[in-house]
Design an enzyme around this catalytic site. Structure first.
Site, mmCIF file in Angstrom:
data_model
loop_
_atom_site.group_PDB
_atom_site.id
_atom_site.type_symbol
_atom_site.label_atom_id
_atom_site.label_comp_id
_atom_site.label_asym_id
_atom_site.label_seq_id
_atom_site.Cartn_x
_atom_site.Cartn_y
_atom_site.Cartn_z
ATOM 1 C CB CYS A 74 -1.004 -0.012 1.155
ATOM 2 S SG CYS A 74 -0.384 0.372 2.789
ATOM 3 C CG HIS A 107 17.385 -10.553 13.760
ATOM 4 N ND1 HIS A 107 18.043 -9.405 14.151
ATOM 5 C CD2 HIS A 107 18.349 -11.417 13.340
ATOM 6 C CE1 HIS A 107 19.351 -9.574 13.964
ATOM 7 N NE2 HIS A 107 19.550 -10.776 13.472
#
Length: 151
Positions: A74, A107
Site C-alpha cells: 500500500c 530475526h
C-alpha cells in the site's frame, strides 16, 4: 533470487490497495518467472479501495496455512501491516530497504512482507521481496523473542 526457504507446494499470497496496485501487478509475473505460485487477493485496479479488504484475506491465507507467505503493498505499508498483524500467527513487517526485509525474516521470522509503494522504487520492492523469500530465520535467541509475540 536463490532457492526460497518455504513450502513451494503452497502459493504466496499477494494483495494491495490502489496505491500498491501497479507494484503488485509487476511483482506477480516477476515471482512467477522464478517458478513460484502466486495467489492474487486484489485489488484489481487503481480505483480507490479500503486496504483492510485486501490485507485480511492475505493474512488469513497465511494464518490458515493456505499460503506459505504473504506480500502486501500500500502507500505507506502501515495500514496493511496493522491489519495483517491482527491475525493469529501472522508477523507482518514493513520494509523500505533490503537490510530491513532480510532482518524481518532473520530475526523476527516475519511471514508477511509489507511494502510502502510510495516510498520505494519498483526495483527496491523486487529486491526486498527476493531477500525476504531467501533469508532463513536464524532461530536461537530470536526464537525465544518470537515465541513471546502472541497475546
Amino acid at each position: 533470487m536463490h532457492a526460497p526457504l518455504f513450502d513451494l507446494t503452497k502459493p504466496l499470497a499477494i494483495g494491495s490497495d490502489h496505491a500498491g496496485f501497479e507494484y503488485k501487478q509487476a511483482l506477480i509475473p516477476w515471482l512467477q518467472e522464478r517458478g513460484l505460485q502466486v495467489k492474487d487477493y486484489g485489488t484489481y485496479s487503481t480505483e480507490s479501495v479500503d486496504y483492510p479488504d485486501f490485507a485480511h484475506p492475505v493474512a488469513g491465507a497465511v494464518e490458515t496455512g493456505e499460503a506459505a507467505l504473504g506480500i502486501l503493498i500500500c502507500g505507506s505499508a502501515n495500514g496493511v501491516a496493522i491489519t495483517a498483524n491482527k491475525h493469529r500467527g501472522v508477523r507482518a513487517a514493513i520494509a523500505w530497504e533490503d537490510a530491513i526485509a532480510s532482518l524481518a525474516r532473520q530475526h523476527n521470522n516475519a511471514n508477511v512482507l509489507c511494502i510502502p509503494a510510495r516510498f520505494v522504487t519498483l526495483d527496491t520492492a523486487k529486491s526486498m521481496t527476493g531477500l525476504f523469500l531467501e533469508t532463513p530465520f536464524e532461530g536461537g535467541r530470536h526464537q525465544n523473542r518470537v515465541d513471546k509475540i502472541a497475546c
